[in-house]
Design a protein around this motif. Structure first.
Motif: not given
Length: 109
Positions: A13, A71, A76
């Motif tokens: 991520l 995010i 997300y």
């Protein structure tokens, strides 16, 4: 295959966030360049192409900004309509994807 992006490797991520941030910077520079072009050649085709490039660049920036926001908020990788995980392959192809494929198809009509 669907994955829960929130449960995946945090490094993945972070890498995605970095890649999106880099793309944001590139698109911002492109938008600045396009808006600073002042030479009018009198060619309507060239003006049309420039307008289209501006629109595409602005849309790209909106999509990247949205993905970065999702995010940051921990949303997300989840469909904004049904809440299901968005498949990893879709996110790899379209990191800014907001919907799973069935919901995207319904959204597009």
């Amino acid at each position: 295959m669907s994955i829960d992006i929130a449960a995946t490797d945090p490094g993945r991520l972070a890498a995605l966030r970095a890649a999106l941030s880099e793309e944001f910077a590139l698109q911002t520079a492109r938008l600045k360049e396009l808006t600073e072009i002042t030479a009018d050649t009198g060619d309507p085709g060239e003006a049309h192409n420039r307008a289209a490039l501006l629109a595409v660049t602005r849309r790209s920036l909106e999509q990247i900004t949205g993905a970065l926001l999702r995010i940051a908020e921990g949303r997300y990788g989840r469909c904004e309509t049904c809440g299901a995980p968005i498949p990893a392959a879709r996110l790899e192809a379209l990191p800014h994807a907001r919907f799973c494929v069935p919901c995207q198809q319904r959204h597009d009509g």
